[in-house]
Design an enzyme around this catalytic site. Structure first.
Site, short mmCIF file in Angstrom:
data_model
loop_
_atom_site.label_atom_id
_atom_site.label_comp_id
_atom_site.label_asym_id
_atom_site.label_seq_id
_atom_site.Cartn_x
_atom_site.Cartn_y
_atom_site.Cartn_z
N GLY A 46 7.45 3.68 3.39
CA GLY A 46 8.06 4.85 4.00
C GLY A 46 9.50 4.58 4.37
N GLY A 47 10.16 5.58 4.94
CA GLY A 47 11.56 5.40 5.31
C GLY A 47 11.75 4.46 6.48
N MET A 48 10.73 4.38 7.34
CA MET A 48 10.87 3.56 8.55
C MET A 48 10.15 2.21 8.42
SD MET A 48 9.73 4.60 12.41
CE MET A 48 9.55 3.37 13.69
N VAL A 107 3.55 -0.52 4.60
CA VAL A 107 2.21 -1.00 4.92
C VAL A 107 1.70 -1.84 3.76
CG1 VAL A 107 -0.15 -0.35 5.54
CG2 VAL A 107 1.76 1.05 6.33
N ASP A 153 1.09 14.01 14.58
CA ASP A 153 1.42 13.98 13.15
C ASP A 153 0.15 13.98 12.31
OD1 ASP A 153 3.11 13.98 10.96
OD2 ASP A 153 3.30 11.80 10.89
N LYS A 156 1.55 -3.42 8.99
CA LYS A 156 2.69 -2.50 8.99
C LYS A 156 3.93 -3.26 9.42
CE LYS A 156 3.81 2.24 10.35
NZ LYS A 156 3.29 3.45 11.03
N ILE A 190 0.83 -1.20 0.00
CA ILE A 190 0.00 0.00 0.00
C ILE A 190 0.86 1.25 0.00
CG2 ILE A 190 -1.72 1.33 1.28
CD1 ILE A 190 -2.79 -1.29 2.40
#
Length: 470
Positions: free
Chosen positions: A60-62, A65, A173, A80, A57
Site C-alpha cells: 500500500g501507499g503507507m 504486508v 475503514d 506489516k 502479500i
C-alpha cells in the site's frame, strides 16, 4: 559462429551466452525466473530481526504486508512493515502506533490477533495472526453471495465490531479488502490503520475528530464532510458492505434497494429496510449500536431460514387474499341480512367495526395504487397490503393478455404451476353446461366493468398469484 548467431544466443538482459533461452522473448530462463520472482514480491525482501520474510502479500501507499515466519517458534505470521519514506511523517507514525495499540487490546475470534510489534531501524512493524484465505474483495470478483451467506458474513463482522466498540475502538475503514476469510470461511477483520482508540464517549459511542482518508462508497458521510467518526460510522460501512455482498455492487448516493437490484434471489423487504436504515445520512437515524443492528440481522436470518422463504411469503399473501375475499363475502351476506332484519337500526358499518381488530392510535396508513387502479392499504404490524376490489373484465384482460414466452417472468419468480384444467360451467341457452372456461363470452352481454366470470379455479388462483407478485 558468426555475429548474428552469437546475438541470437545472448540474453537480452544479462548478456550471457550459451545459456537456456526463451527464443521468442530473447531472455534467458534465469532472468525470466527473476522477473517472475520480482512480480510476486519475493525478490529483495527487507530484513526484519527475528523474522524470515517469505513473500509480499500486499503493498500500500503507507505500508506493506508480508507473509513471514517467526524464527523463535516457526509460526507463520502476517508482518506489516511501514514504508521507509513514510517514517518521517509524524502523523503517519502515530496512525501506525494507534493500529498496534488497537490490536493489542482486542481479543476476539473475528479480529486478527496481535502478536508483537517493534521497529527495524526507523521502520515500525506489526506482527499479526496469518489468515490463510481470501479477502471479500477477491470473493466478490466471482459475483455476489447468496442471501444466507451474505447475512452470515455481515453478522460475523457486526459481532466483531461490537466487541471492538465495547473497548472504545472504532474501525472506520470497513470495506471488502479489510475483511479476510479463514480456511473455515470465518470472518477476520484486519487493517485497523484508520482506527481511533480510547476516544471520548459521545452518546455512548466512541468519538474521533482526527482527519482521515476515507474509502469512497463504504465511508459514512460525516467522515467525508467533518472528519469525525463514532461507532455509527461502522454501522454505515457495514450496511454498504452488506449491499455489495447481496448485489455485487457497492451502493451509490442514490442507490436502488438490493431486492430491486437483484430480484428473484430471496432478498426480503425486511433486509432492504435494515440496509436503508444503516445508510441514513444522519447518524442519529441509524441503529444506535452495533448490537442493535446485529440483532435485526439475526432476526431476519431466522425468518429467511424457513423453507423457500420468498415463495412462502407470497403463498401467505395469496392465502391472506383468499381469506379476505371469503371474509368479504360473509360480511356482505350477513351485513345485508342484518341491515334488513335488525330491529334497532344498527348500521352495517357498526356491525363490521365491532368485529375488526383495534388499530394502534399512532398508526398512519400507507396507500399504494397499482397499475390496475386498485388502491391497497397497509395492515399494521405486517407486510401485507389490503384491498377490497371486485375483479372486472378489464382487470382480468391485463392478466390474460398474450405472454411473450410460454413461462412468463412471474411464473418463474413465484414458482406457480398451472394445474390440470377442470371443466367450468357457462350459461348456454338458459342452462349451465361444462364447456371449458371462456371469460370473454360467458353466455350473456358484458362490458369492461362487469365482474369477470367463466374462469376455472386454476385461472383464479393464477390471477391472485400474479396480482400478488405484480
Amino acid at each position: 559462429m558468426d555475429a548474428s548467431s552469437e546475438s541470437s544466443c545472448r540474453c537480452g538482459l544479462c548478456g550471457q551466452t550459451d545459456v537456456q533461452m526463451d527464443a521468442w522473448l530473447g531472455v534467458c530462463y534465469r532472468c525470466l525466473a527473476r522477473a517472475g520472482q520480482m512480480a510476486i514480491g519475493e525478490l529483495d525482501l527487507p530484513p526484519v530481526t527475528g523474522f524470515r520474510l517469505l513473500r509480499l502479500i500486499e503493498r500500500g501507499g503507507m505500508s506493506s504486508v508480508f507473509e513471514a515466519v517467526r524464527e523463535s517458534d516457526g509460526l507463520r505470521v502476517a508482518l506489516k512493515l511501514m514504508a521507509l519514506e513514510m517514517t518521517t511523517d509524524e502523523r503517519r507514525l502515530e496512525q501506525f502506533r494507534r493500529e498496534c495499540d488497537a490490536l493489542r487490546q482486542l481479543d476476539h475470534p473475528g479480529i486478527v490477533r496481535y502478536l508483537d510489534s517493534g521497529e527495524e531501524g526507523i521502520q515500525p512493524w506489526l506482527a499479526m495472526e496469518f489468515v490463510d484465505g481470501p479477502d471479500l474483495r477477491q470473493v466478490l470478483k466471482r459475483g455476489p453471495l447468496s442471501v444466507a451467506r451474505a447475512l452470515e458474513v455481515a453478522i460475523e463482522i457486526g459481532i466483531a465490531l461490537s466487541a471492538a466498540h465495547a473497548e472504545d475502538v472504532v474501525h472506520r475503514d470497513i470495506k471488502p479488502g479489510n475483511v479476510l476469510l479463514d480456511s473455515l470461511g470465518k470472518v477476520k477483520l484486519t487493517d485497523f490503520g484508520m482506527v481511533r482508540v480510547h476516544g471520548a464517549n459521545c452518546g455512548g459511542a466512541p468519538q474521533s475528530t482526527v482527519m482521515i482518508m476515507v474509502s469512497g462508497r463504504y465511508s459514512a458521510p460525516e467522515l467525508e464532510c467533518r472528519g469525525t467518526a463514532d461507532a455509527r460510522a461502522d454501522i454505515y460501512s457495514l450496511g454498504a458492505l452488506l449491499h455489495h455482498l447481496l448485489t455485487g455492487n457497492a451502493p451509490r448516493v442514490r442507490y436502488r434497494p438490493a431486492g430491486r437490484e437483484r430480484p428473484g434471489v430471496g432478498i426480503s423487504t425486511g433486509l432492504d429496510r435494515i440496509i436503508t436504515r444503516c445508510l441514513e445520512t444522519e447518524p442519529n437515524r441509524r441503529y444506535r449500536t452495533m448490537d442493535e443492528m446485529v440483532a435485526a440481522l439475526q432476526a431476519e436470518r431466522r425468518f429467511l431460514l424457513n423453507p423457500r422463504p420468498v415463495k412462502r411469503r407470497r403463498q401467505l399473501a395469496f392465502v391472506g387474499a383468499l381469506l379476505v375475499i371469503a371474509a368479504l363475502i360473509a360480511i356482505v351476506y350477513f351485513g345485508l341480512r342484518a341491515y334488513f332484519t335488525a330491529a334497532k337500526g344498527e348500521t352495517i358499518n357498526q356491525q363490521i367495526a365491532a368485529r375488526l381488530a383495534p388499530i394502534p392510535s399512532n398508526w398512519t396508513p400507507q396507500v399504494m395504487t397499482n397499475t390496475l387502479g386498485m388502491p391497497f392499504v397497509s395492515i399494521p404490524d405486517s407486510d401485507i397490503l389490503f384491498c377490497i376490489w371486485e375483479t372486472r373484465v378489464r382487470d382480468y384482460a391485463v392478466f390474460a393478455q398474450p405472454w411473450p414466452q410460454p413461462e412468463d417472468e412471474w411464473v418463474k419468480d413465484t414458482g406457480f404451476t398451472f394445474s390440470a384444467e377442470k371443466p367450468t360451467y357457462s350459461l348456454r341457452g338458459r342452462e349451465f353446461s361444462a364447456s371449458g372456461h371462456d371469460w370473454q363470452i360467458p353466455g350473456f352481454p358484458i362490458t369492461p366493468d362487469h365482474a369477470v366470470s367463466g374462469v376455472s379455479v386454476s385461472d383464479a388462483m393464477a390471477f391472485c398469484t400474479w396480482l400478488t407478485w405484480k
